[in-house]
Write a protein that holds these residues in place. Structure first.
Motif, PDB file in Angstrom:
ATOM      1  N   THR A  91     -24.681  25.057 -13.851  1.00 30.47           N
ATOM      2  CA  THR A  91     -23.294  25.217 -13.411  1.00 30.47           C
ATOM      3  C   THR A  91     -23.242  25.986 -12.088  1.00 30.47           C
ATOM      4  N   LYS A 123     -20.381  27.093  -8.809  1.00 29.11           N
ATOM      5  CA  LYS A 123     -18.960  27.223  -8.508  1.00 29.11           C
ATOM      6  C   LYS A 123     -18.444  26.104  -7.609  1.00 29.11           C
ATOM      7  N   GLY A 142     -17.079  22.637  -9.196  1.00 30.33           N
ATOM      8  CA  GLY A 142     -16.096  22.887 -10.257  1.00 30.33           C
ATOM      9  C   GLY A 142     -15.619  21.640 -10.966  1.00 30.33           C
ATOM     10  N   PHE A 143     -15.084  20.652 -10.227  1.00 31.06           N
ATOM     11  CA  PHE A 143     -14.546  19.437 -10.835  1.00 31.06           C
ATOM     12  C   PHE A 143     -15.639  18.636 -11.520  1.00 31.06           C
ATOM     13  N   ASN A 157     -18.343  19.836 -12.879  1.00 32.70           N
ATOM     14  CA  ASN A 157     -18.704  20.515 -14.130  1.00 32.70           C
ATOM     15  C   ASN A 157     -17.690  20.233 -15.232  1.00 32.70           C
ATOM     16  N   ILE A 158     -16.416  20.138 -14.851  1.00 33.90           N
ATOM     17  CA  ILE A 158     -15.378  19.814 -15.834  1.00 33.90           C
ATOM     18  C   ILE A 158     -15.639  18.434 -16.436  1.00 33.90           C
ATOM     19  N   ILE A 159     -15.984  17.457 -15.578  1.00 35.56           N
ATOM     20  CA  ILE A 159     -16.281  16.100 -16.057  1.00 35.56           C
ATOM     21  C   ILE A 159     -17.484  16.117 -16.994  1.00 35.56           C
ATOM     22  N   SER A 160     -18.525  16.879 -16.621  1.00 37.56           N
ATOM     23  CA  SER A 160     -19.724  16.976 -17.461  1.00 37.56           C
ATOM     24  C   SER A 160     -19.398  17.597 -18.817  1.00 37.56           C
ATOM     25  N   ILE A 161     -18.557  18.634 -18.799  1.00 38.28           N
ATOM     26  CA  ILE A 161     -18.169  19.300 -20.054  1.00 38.28           C
ATOM     27  C   ILE A 161     -17.382  18.346 -20.942  1.00 38.28           C
ATOM     28  N   PHE A 162     -16.439  17.606 -20.338  1.00 38.81           N
ATOM     29  CA  PHE A 162     -15.653  16.654 -21.124  1.00 38.81           C
ATOM     30  C   PHE A 162     -16.523  15.518 -21.654  1.00 38.81           C
ATOM     31  N   ASN A 210     -17.427   8.760 -18.906  1.00 32.35           N
ATOM     32  CA  ASN A 210     -17.260   9.992 -18.119  1.00 32.35           C
ATOM     33  C   ASN A 210     -18.572  10.385 -17.445  1.00 32.35           C
TER      34      ASN A 210
END
Length: 410
Positions: free
Chosen positions: A16, A18, A21-22, A24-29, A282
């Motif tokens: 991860t 900074k 950011g976007f 990482n959000i896609i990876s988390i989802f 995703n």
């Protein structure tokens, strides 16, 4: 083989940062979506497997495994000594049945009466397993054993008397009147299936034949097997022994029910697999954005001699690692929830005062769950396969990037 450089770069892209950011959000989802998809699939499959197994056990435990009904001539009792029949069966019981109407305190209800003598009644699984209140050896004339559900509905207990009306008529001066007799409740059984407990009762076979005007030659044979699972093969063997009689099994009676359960389970598997597929897409989005963000890095790697196949491996591994770890986490969640699904149901029912698994609809008082390792293996295999497929395209796209253009526009 995967080189140390490829491992290092893959690990760095998975970390991860900074500025990503976007991404990482896609990876988390993607991770959450695949995990939940796998977990839900395992939970649903476990509950449906458990429901099927529990239902089979209840049905097989209450009904005979194979029934032999005579067409015209009575069953030849000498055939009960057949060697094959003795090997495959544990109990051979002669019985009879008929439909009547029970009358109690302004309440009438249709009822199936099954007739046994006291000795054979004590051999039934519902009696042997201790699911009986009262005395099993007291199925004498004018006595009756009713189900728990029926006793609740009619507010009856052991020692009470109920009237039963037969469809057989008695000729009187004013015409034909239905035969009616009074029976004393000597025991109450609990089969585990509300439908059976509410609609079936046991009486003495001689009382039943007198009540319905049946002849003894019409008695049928109930066969209880040592291994009721391999029922189709055994049915053929029994049909050869009783070639002049009608032979049917517990699977024949409930074939439509179990076919519907099988179709429902397969449809649920397909529908819930779409969750994994949507989540896997995703990964395509995430890897595509990752390739876009790492254009300069890819160009530098190529300029120092890193081969296209190494670039493919790096981005392919990123997608596969996300999908694989999500799959294993989903398996963990699914197995845990499957093990404690009944506790969860009780908690939600008590907290919100709702019935999540009504016994009158699903026949069972608890939510069953059976974890099948082969189902988990198939689910995990499908999930990882989907992940592999969706990781290929972005990885190939990254390898085709022109290093000159990549460095020029950065």
């Amino acid at each position: 083989m995967i080189s140390t450089l490829e491992k290092e770069i893959t690990y760095r892209y998975l970390k991860t940062r900074k500025q990503d950011g976007f991404l990482n959000i896609i990876s988390i989802f993607s991770f959450i979506g695949i995990s939940l998809g796998v977990a839900v699939l395992i939970i649903v499959m476990s509950v449906m497997n458990g429901f099927r197994t529990e239902l089979i056990n209840k049905i097989v435990g209450f009904n005979s495994h194979v029934t032999v009904k005579p067409y015209e001539k009575s069953i030849n009792l000498e055939k009960l000594n057949d060697k094959i029949l003795k090997v495959i069966s544990k109990e051979l019981i002669l019985s009879n049945s008929g439909e009547a109407i029970v009358i109690s305190k302004d309440y009438t209800k249709g009822l199936v009466l099954r007739g046994y003598n006291s000795k054979d009644f004590a051999k039934l699984d519902v009696v042997k397993k201790g699911n009986l209140i009262g005395k099993s050896n007291k199925l004498s004339r004018n006595s009756i054993s009713i189900g728990k559900e029926l006793s609740f509905n009619l507010d009856l207990s052991i020692g009470d008397r109920i009237s039963v009306m037969s469809p057989v008529g008695i000729e009187t001066i004013i015409g034909s009147l239905p035969k009616q007799e009074t029976f004393t409740i000597t025991s109450i059984f609990d089969s585990g299936l509300a439908d059976f407990d509410a609609n079936i009762a046991f009486i003495n076979i001689d009382s039943l034949e007198s009540f319905f005007d049946f002849e003894k030659k019409n008695r049928y044979l109930e066969i209880y097997l040592n291994n009721p699972s391999n029922i189709d093969k055994i049915k053929i063997q029994i049909q050869k022994i009783f070639d002049n009689a009608f032979v049917y099994t517990w699977a024949d009676i409930n074939s439509s029910l179990f076919s519907a359960l099988k179709v429902e389970r397969n449809v649920m598997f397909i529908i819930l697999s779409l969750i994994i597929i949507v989540a896997a897409f995703n990964i395509i989005s995430g890897l595509t954005i990752l390739v876009k963000n790492k254009t300069k890095d890819i160009a530098i790697l190529k300029s120092i001699g890193v081969l296209n196949k190494s670039i493919i491996k790096i981005f392919f591994l990123v997608g596969v690692i996300i999908g694989t770890t999500a799959t294993f986490f989903g398996i963990f969640l699914g197995v845990i929830f499957s093990l404690y699904v009944e506790n969860l149901r009780e908690f939600l029912s008590n907290t919100f005062n709702i019935s999540l698994f009504p016994e009158e609809i699903y026949f069972l008082s608890t939510m069953p769950s059976e974890i099948n390792p082969s189902s988990i293996f198939i689910i995990s295999l499908c999930s990882i396969f989907i992940t592999i497929i969706v990781s290929i395209f972005p990885a190939i796209k990254a390898s085709k990037l022109d290093p000159v253009k990549g460095l020029k526009y950065e």
